[in-house]
Enzyme design. Structure first.
Site, short mmCIF file in Angstrom:
data_model
loop_
_atom_site.label_atom_id
_atom_site.label_comp_id
_atom_site.label_asym_id
_atom_site.label_seq_id
_atom_site.Cartn_x
_atom_site.Cartn_y
_atom_site.Cartn_z
N CYS A 180 -0.70 4.49 -9.12
CA CYS A 180 0.05 4.83 -7.90
C CYS A 180 1.41 5.43 -8.25
O CYS A 180 1.85 6.40 -7.64
CB CYS A 180 0.21 3.59 -7.02
N GLN B 281 1.90 -3.08 -8.54
CA GLN B 281 2.43 -2.58 -9.82
C GLN B 281 1.48 -1.57 -10.47
O GLN B 281 1.46 -1.42 -11.70
CB GLN B 281 2.71 -3.75 -10.77
N SER B 282 0.72 -0.87 -9.66
CA SER B 282 -0.24 0.11 -10.19
C SER B 282 0.46 1.26 -10.93
O SER B 282 1.32 1.94 -10.36
CB SER B 282 -1.06 0.66 -9.02
N ASN B 283 0.04 1.48 -12.16
CA ASN B 283 0.53 2.64 -12.91
C ASN B 283 -0.01 3.93 -12.31
O ASN B 283 0.66 4.96 -12.33
CB ASN B 283 0.09 2.54 -14.38
N GLY C 239 -2.88 -1.92 -6.93
CA GLY C 239 -1.98 -3.08 -6.89
C GLY C 239 -0.55 -2.60 -6.75
O GLY C 239 -0.23 -1.44 -6.99
#
Ligand SMILES: *Cc1c(COP(=O)(O)O)cnc(C)c1O
Length: 341
Positions: free
Chosen positions: A83, A79-81, A77
């Site tokens: 990524c 807001q992926s942590n 996503g």
């Protein structure tokens, strides 16, 4: 006692470890708990690198380098942590990182939270609307890999959340720390609870519990999908881990327990009640949970305990898996919650 005859694969030292195990004394007192409540502070594995993903990526990126990779592609996503952690580690290791992201135009309107950090440290990104991402995911990833190959690179693909056979090792290794923590604090046969988003943390805890002889019961609170999906996913990852590293453990006998019912309105959607709990814990303990993962899991844990679950154990250990940057996109909703008396 630990299971014998296995060894860790190569690992890069990227996280700030060990993280502390801390008591949540004031909260336990206020709730009138009979158990001791602990938090494993994996939100302290780094500053901008904070959270659980760096533990998995220590093994995943070692594996990538071993395979000769000189570029990384991963996904999640907007807001992926995961990524964000991958983007930062790529910059740290000199590996270009390309992110295939799922996001709506509204989420992209301002550079915020994890997405801001992705861009700040130079990851290249492509963002697709949720229906397109869901439908064309494999094609989008293959195309990104192909573009890098055509540019003369050897790209390595990391799956969602780095939750795969290699990623399992991250929380096996965390259990090595927990064994020390438990010894130091006299924690005995505890219940360990984490948030489950792609299952790799829970898979690692389940395996590490056995490999490091913790004598714990491990539970994941799912923040998307449902219990059936996570049980299958975690068992699949454990079998793949067991096979890839020729471990020969009876993984089919290991319990995979998922606490369902706390997804709420959906993944990355937070109720005002959840935000109020996050504020409450921040004020009482100085502990900051996030609205996507740890807040929901902690809410679930407290609710289950209020219903009498885990009344028979002396120690409850919540694994704080990080995610603070996911709080900032909730600023306006949080403003309204904090305004209420
Ligand atoms: C990714 C993530 C989780 C979930 O971990 P999985 O291994 O994907 O199940 C929990 N908390 C935070 C803050 C995360 O970023």
């Amino acid at each position: 006692m630990t299971a014998a005859g296995w060894q860790y694969p190569p690992k890069l030292a990227l996280a700030c470890l060990p993280t502390p195990l801390m008591p949540l004394q004031r909260l336990a007192t206020r709730l009138g708990l009979s158990q001791r409540l602990w938090v494993k502070r994996d939100d302290l594995t780094g500053s901008v690198l904070s959270g659980n993903k760096v533990r998995k990526l220590e093994f995943t990126l070692a594996h990538a380098l071993q395979q000769g990779a000189d570029a990384i592609v991963t996904c999640g996503g907007v807001q992926s942590n995961h990524c964000r952690a991958t983007a930062l580690l790529g910059a740290q290791l000199g590996l270009p990182v390309h992110l295939v992201l799922r996001g709506s135009p509204a989420e992209l309107a301002s550079l915020n939270g994890n997405f801001l950090l992705d861009r700040l440290c130079g990851a290249t990104v492509e963002v697709h609307a949720p229906p397109v991402y869901g439908r064309d995911f494999d094609v989008l990833v293959s195309a990104a890999m192909q573009r890098l190959r055509e540019a003369g690179k050897t790209p390595y693909f990391i799956t969602t959340g780095a939750s795969d056979a290699v990623g399992v090792w991250g929380y096996v290794d965390a259990c090595r720390e927990l064994a020390q923590d438990f010894l130091m604090h006299g924690v005995n046969a505890p219940v360990i609870v984490c948030a489950s988003g792609s299952g790799g943390t829970q898979a690692g805890l389940v395996a590490g519990n056995v490999l490091h002889g913790l004598q714990a019961r491990v539970f994941g609170v799912n923040v998307c999908d449902d219990a059936t999906w996570f049980e299958r996913k975690i068992k699949t990852d454990l079998h793949a881990w067991n096979a890839l590293f020729s471990l020969g453990f009876p993984v089919e006998t290991w319990a995979v327990d998922v606490i369902d019912g706390y997804v709420g309105e959906g993944y990355a959607k937070a109720s005002d009640e959840l935000l109020a709990l996050i504020a409450d814990v921040a004020r009482l303990e100085g502990l900051v949970l996030d609205p996507v993962y740890t807040g929901k899991a902690f809410y679930g844990l407290l609710n289950e305990m209020a219903c009498g679950r885990f009344h028979d154990v002396s120690d409850i250990v919540f694994v704080h898996t990080g995610g603070v940057f996911g709080l900032f996109p909730f600023a306006s909703q949080l403003t309204a919650v904090l305004r209420d008396p």
